[in-house]
Design a protein around this motif. Structure first.
Motif, short mmCIF file in Angstrom:
data_model
loop_
_atom_site.label_atom_id
_atom_site.label_comp_id
_atom_site.label_asym_id
_atom_site.label_seq_id
_atom_site.Cartn_x
_atom_site.Cartn_y
_atom_site.Cartn_z
N ALA A 1 -42.39 73.25 -39.23
CA ALA A 1 -43.38 72.20 -38.96
C ALA A 1 -44.58 72.34 -39.91
O ALA A 1 -45.12 71.34 -40.38
N MET A 2 -44.97 73.57 -40.20
CA MET A 2 -46.10 73.79 -41.10
C MET A 2 -45.71 73.44 -42.54
O MET A 2 -46.51 72.88 -43.29
N LYS A 3 -44.48 73.75 -42.92
CA LYS A 3 -44.02 73.38 -44.26
C LYS A 3 -44.03 71.87 -44.42
O LYS A 3 -44.41 71.35 -45.48
N LEU A 4 -43.60 71.16 -43.38
CA LEU A 4 -43.61 69.69 -43.43
C LEU A 4 -45.03 69.17 -43.58
O LEU A 4 -45.30 68.25 -44.37
N ASN A 5 -45.97 69.76 -42.84
CA ASN A 5 -47.37 69.36 -42.94
C ASN A 5 -47.91 69.61 -44.35
O ASN A 5 -48.63 68.78 -44.91
N LEU A 6 -47.54 70.75 -44.93
CA LEU A 6 -48.05 71.10 -46.26
C LEU A 6 -47.47 70.20 -47.34
O LEU A 6 -48.17 69.87 -48.31
N THR A 7 -46.21 69.77 -47.19
CA THR A 7 -45.66 68.83 -48.18
C THR A 7 -46.37 67.48 -48.10
O THR A 7 -46.55 66.82 -49.13
N PHE A 8 -46.77 67.09 -46.90
CA PHE A 8 -47.54 65.85 -46.75
C PHE A 8 -48.89 65.98 -47.46
O PHE A 8 -49.33 65.05 -48.14
N LEU A 9 -49.52 67.16 -47.34
CA LEU A 9 -50.78 67.40 -48.04
C LEU A 9 -50.58 67.36 -49.56
O LEU A 9 -51.43 66.85 -50.30
N MET A 10 -49.46 67.92 -50.03
CA MET A 10 -49.18 67.90 -51.48
C MET A 10 -49.09 66.46 -52.00
O MET A 10 -49.68 66.13 -53.04
N LEU A 11 -48.34 65.63 -51.29
CA LEU A 11 -48.19 64.24 -51.72
C LEU A 11 -49.51 63.48 -51.66
O LEU A 11 -49.83 62.70 -52.56
N LEU A 12 -50.28 63.71 -50.60
CA LEU A 12 -51.59 63.06 -50.49
C LEU A 12 -52.50 63.47 -51.63
O LEU A 12 -53.19 62.65 -52.24
N GLY A 13 -52.52 64.78 -51.93
CA GLY A 13 -53.37 65.26 -53.02
C GLY A 13 -52.94 64.74 -54.36
O GLY A 13 -53.78 64.34 -55.18
N ARG A 14 -51.64 64.69 -54.62
CA ARG A 14 -51.15 64.25 -55.93
C ARG A 14 -51.35 62.75 -56.13
O ARG A 14 -51.64 62.29 -57.24
N LEU A 15 -51.23 61.97 -55.04
CA LEU A 15 -51.42 60.52 -55.12
C LEU A 15 -52.86 60.11 -54.82
O LEU A 15 -53.14 58.94 -54.61
N GLU A 16 -53.76 61.10 -54.82
CA GLU A 16 -55.19 60.89 -54.57
C GLU A 16 -55.44 60.10 -53.27
O GLU A 16 -56.21 59.15 -53.23
N ILE A 17 -54.76 60.52 -52.23
CA ILE A 17 -54.97 60.16 -50.83
C ILE A 17 -54.70 58.69 -50.53
O ILE A 17 -53.77 58.35 -49.80
N PHE A 18 -55.49 57.79 -51.10
CA PHE A 18 -55.47 56.39 -50.67
C PHE A 18 -54.18 55.67 -51.06
O PHE A 18 -53.75 54.75 -50.36
N GLY A 19 -53.56 56.07 -52.17
CA GLY A 19 -52.33 55.43 -52.58
C GLY A 19 -51.23 55.58 -51.55
O GLY A 19 -50.43 54.67 -51.33
N LEU A 20 -51.18 56.74 -50.88
CA LEU A 20 -50.16 56.99 -49.87
C LEU A 20 -50.58 56.48 -48.50
O LEU A 20 -49.78 55.88 -47.77
N ILE A 21 -51.84 56.68 -48.15
CA ILE A 21 -52.31 56.34 -46.80
C ILE A 21 -52.22 54.85 -46.52
O ILE A 21 -51.82 54.44 -45.43
N GLN A 22 -52.57 54.02 -47.50
CA GLN A 22 -52.66 52.59 -47.21
C GLN A 22 -51.32 51.95 -46.89
O GLN A 22 -51.26 50.87 -46.29
N LEU A 23 -50.21 52.62 -47.24
CA LEU A 23 -48.90 52.09 -46.88
C LEU A 23 -48.66 52.10 -45.37
O LEU A 23 -47.79 51.42 -44.87
N PHE A 24 -49.46 52.90 -44.65
CA PHE A 24 -49.28 53.02 -43.20
C PHE A 24 -50.17 52.06 -42.42
O PHE A 24 -50.16 52.06 -41.20
N PHE A 25 -50.97 51.27 -43.14
CA PHE A 25 -51.84 50.31 -42.45
C PHE A 25 -51.14 48.94 -42.42
O PHE A 25 -50.92 48.32 -43.46
N ILE A 26 -50.82 48.49 -41.23
CA ILE A 26 -50.05 47.26 -41.06
C ILE A 26 -50.81 46.04 -41.60
O ILE A 26 -50.24 45.16 -42.23
N ARG A 27 -52.11 46.00 -41.37
CA ARG A 27 -52.89 44.83 -41.80
C ARG A 27 -52.85 44.64 -43.31
O ARG A 27 -53.02 43.53 -43.80
N TRP A 28 -52.66 45.73 -44.03
CA TRP A 28 -52.65 45.66 -45.50
C TRP A 28 -51.49 44.79 -45.99
O TRP A 28 -51.52 44.23 -47.08
N TRP A 29 -50.43 44.68 -45.19
CA TRP A 29 -49.25 43.94 -45.62
C TRP A 29 -49.37 42.44 -45.42
O TRP A 29 -48.54 41.69 -45.90
N ARG A 30 -50.37 41.99 -44.70
CA ARG A 30 -50.47 40.56 -44.40
C ARG A 30 -50.96 39.78 -45.61
O ARG A 30 -51.74 40.29 -46.38
#
Length: 470
Positions: A441-470
C-alpha cells in the motif's frame, strides 16, 4: 507512437541480451517488445487520425502516455520474475520513467544485462519526457506537436527557449545525447567498462540514479569516477536551453544566468556546511574526505539523481536536514531534474524581499526581476500556488505513509524523495537501502507521488475533476 518507441527500446535491450550469450532477459524483453508494439499499432490502424486536438485532449494524451508507459514498462520485469511481483514491477517501472531512481531490488547485480539496459532506457526516455522524446524522433504530427510539447514543458522551462517548438525539442535532444555521450566516454576513461559507463551515463544525464551495482557508485571507490559524475549531474541539472546557448556562444548563457549562479552557490554552500558538520562530528578522518562525500551527496540530492557513495543515515542531523532541503528545492527548470525547482525558490526569495521593501515604502512600486527581466503577475502567482501545492503534497504523502505504518523519518523522507523524484531518503529508505521492505500500500502511494511530482501535480490531478470535462 509512444508505445512504438518503447517497443524499439525493448528490442534494443533484447539485442544486448542476445549479445550477452542470450542471457535470461532475452525472451522476456523480446516478447515484451512484440506485445508493446502490438498495443501501439492497434490504435494507429483503427483510430482515425486528427491534426487538431484541444487542450483537454492534450493533457489526457500526456498524462495517459506516462501511465501507459509505466504499465508496459512492467512487462519485462514480470516476465523475468525474480524479485518482481506485480507491485514491485509497477514501482520499478514508475520509478524509472519518472527518473526517481527508487528501487525495490535487494540484489541489483542479479539482473541480466538486457534488463539492466531496459531499466536505464526507462529513465533515459523519462528524463526529457516520454511524449517529448517521441515528438523529437518521429515525423511531424502537425499542430498537435505544439500542443503536446506545451503541455509537457512547464512554463518555467520555456523561459530560456526563444525558438519554435520544433527547434526546442531538437535542442533538448541534441544536448541530452551530447551530454550522455561525453559522460560515457569520461566514465570509460575513469575506469568503468563500456557497458557500466553507458548505463551510469544514461542514469546521470536523466538524473535518475539507477545503477548496475548493489552499493551504487560506492562500489567503484574512485575519486575520478565520482568527479565525472558530480560534473555530469550538476550540468544535467542546468536548463538545457542555457547549455545549448553556452556551447553555441550565445549571449544568454550559463555564465550570465542568475538562476544558474544561485543553483551553483546553493550547491557550494550546502556542501561546505555538510562537510564542516561531518568533520566536527569526526564522521570522516579529514576535512578533504568530508568535503568529498559532502559534495557528491549534495549534488546527487539537489539534482534528484540519488547516487550514493556513503550511508547518509550515519551522518549528523544537521547534514541530513540540509540534504532534505536540497531534495525539496532541487535543480533548475528546463533540466531533467524534478522537485520544486531552484527557479521557484529564487522567485520566492525575491518576492519576500520586495514585500519587506513595500512595507517600508508603501507608495513605491517594486517589480520582481530575473536576469533583469520583470516577471508578470500571472507567473509569480503560478510559482506561489505550485510551491504551496508541492508542500501540501509532501505533507499528504507523509501523513499517508505514517498511517500505513512507517516511522516519521521514513514516512517524511520517502514522501520528499518520491514527490521530488530524488529516490533515496532516510530511515528505512536510506542511500544504502531500498524500498523492498515497505508494504504494498505504501509503495502504491509512493508511485502516485512520483507521477504527481514528475507531471508537476496539476497535470495529473485535473483529470480527476469531473467539471473539467464539461
Amino acid at each position: 507512437m509512444v508505445l512504438s518507441v518503447l517497443a524499439a527500446f525493448m528490442l534494443l535491450s533484447a539485442g544486448i541480451s542476445y549479445l550477452s550469450n542470450m542471457d535470461t532477459g532475452y525472451y522476456p524483453l523480446l516478447m515484451s517488445s512484440l506485445l508493446t508494439l502490438l498495443l501501439g499499432c492497434f490504435p494507429m490502424i483503427f483510430v482515425p487520425r486528427t491534426d487538431r486536438i484541444s487542450t483537454k485532449e492534450g493533457y489526457c494524451i500526456v498524462v495517459g502516455a506516462w501511465i501507459v508507459s509505466s504499465i508496459v514498462g512492467m512487462f519485462p520485469y514480470l516476465m523475468w520474475g525474480g524479485e518482481f511481483s506485480p507491485m514491485n514491477a509497477w514501482f520499478e517501472s514508475v520509478s524509472g520513467f519518472t527518473t526517481t531512481g527508487a528501487s525495490i531490488l535487494d540484489n541489483v547485480e542479479a539482473l541480466p544485462r538486457g534488463l539492466h539496459f531496459w531499466r536505464m532506457a526507462t529513465c533515459w526516455v523519462g528524463g526529457i519526457g516520454v511524449v517529448m522524446f517521441t515528438l523529437v524522433i518521429l515525423p511531424s504530427i502537425g499542430k498537435s506537436k505544439m500542443m503536446l510539447s506545451n503541455v509537457e514543458l512547464s512554463s518555467l522551462a520555456k523561459d530560456n527557449f526563444n525558438y519554435r517548438t520544433q527547434t526546442i525539442v531538437k535542442i533538448i535532444l541534441s544536448v541530452y545525447i551530447g551530454l550522455t555521450a561525453v559522460t560515457t566516454l569520461l566514465l570509460k576513461l575513469g575506469g568503468m567498462c563500456w557497458f557500466d559507463a553507458l548505463c551510469y551515463a544514461m542514469s546521470t544525464c536523466s538524473t535518475c540514479g539507477f545503477g548496475t551495482k548493489n552499493t551504487s557508485v560506492a562500489f567503484f571507490d574512485s575519486a575520478v569516477i565520482e568527479s565525472v559524475l558530480i560534473v555530469g549531474m550538476a550540468v544535467a541539472g542546468i536548463h538545457f536551453g542555457l547549455i545549448y546557448a553556452t556551447v553555441t556562444r550565445k549571449q544568454n548563457n550559463i555564465f550570465r544566468s542568475e538562476v544558474t549562479r544561485f543553483y551553483l552557490w546553493t550547491i557550494a554552500i550546502a556542501a561546505i556546511l555538510i562537510a564542516l558538520s561531518l568533520r566536527k562530528a569526526d564522521v570522516y578522518p579529514s576535512t578533504l574526505t568530508s568535503l568529498r562525500y559532502a559534495l557528491f551527496q549534495t549534488v546527487s540530492c539537489i539534482t534528484t539523481t540519488g547516487f550514493a557513495i556513503a550511508d547518509c543515515n550515519t551522518w549528523t542531523s544537521f547534514a541530513m536536514l540540509i540534504l532534505i532541503f536540497c531534495s525539496i528545492v532541487c535543480a533548475c527548470a528546463g533540466s531533467t531534474s524534478g522537485g520544486l525547482k531552484i527557479d521557484r525558490l529564487l522567485l520566492a526569495v525575491k518576492m519576500m524581499r520586495n514585500r519587506l521593501r513595500m512595507q517600508q515604502h508603501p507608495n513605491a512600486i517594486f517589480r520582481t526581476k530575473v536576469d533583469g527581466i520583470p516577471q508578470d503577475k500571472d507567473m509569480l502567482n503560478t510559482v506561489m500556488v505550485y510551491t504551496v501545492a508541492f508542500m501540501m503534497l509532501i505533507l499528504a504523502g507523509t501523513f499517508t505513509n505514517t498511517l500505513l505504518g512507517a516511522d516519521l523519518m521514513t514516512g517524511f523522507s520517502s514522501a520528499v524523495a518520491c514527490a521530488g523524484n530524488v529516490g533515496p531518503g532516510f530511515g528505512e529508505v536510506g542511500s544504502m537501502d531500498n524500498y523492498a521492505a515497505l508494504p504494498s500500500a505504501m509503495k502504491l502511494n509512493l508511485t502516485f507521488l512520483m507521477l504527481l511530482g514528475r507531471l508537476e501535480i496539476f497535470g495529473l490531478i485535473q483529470l480527476f475533476f469531473i467539471r473539467w470535462w464539461r
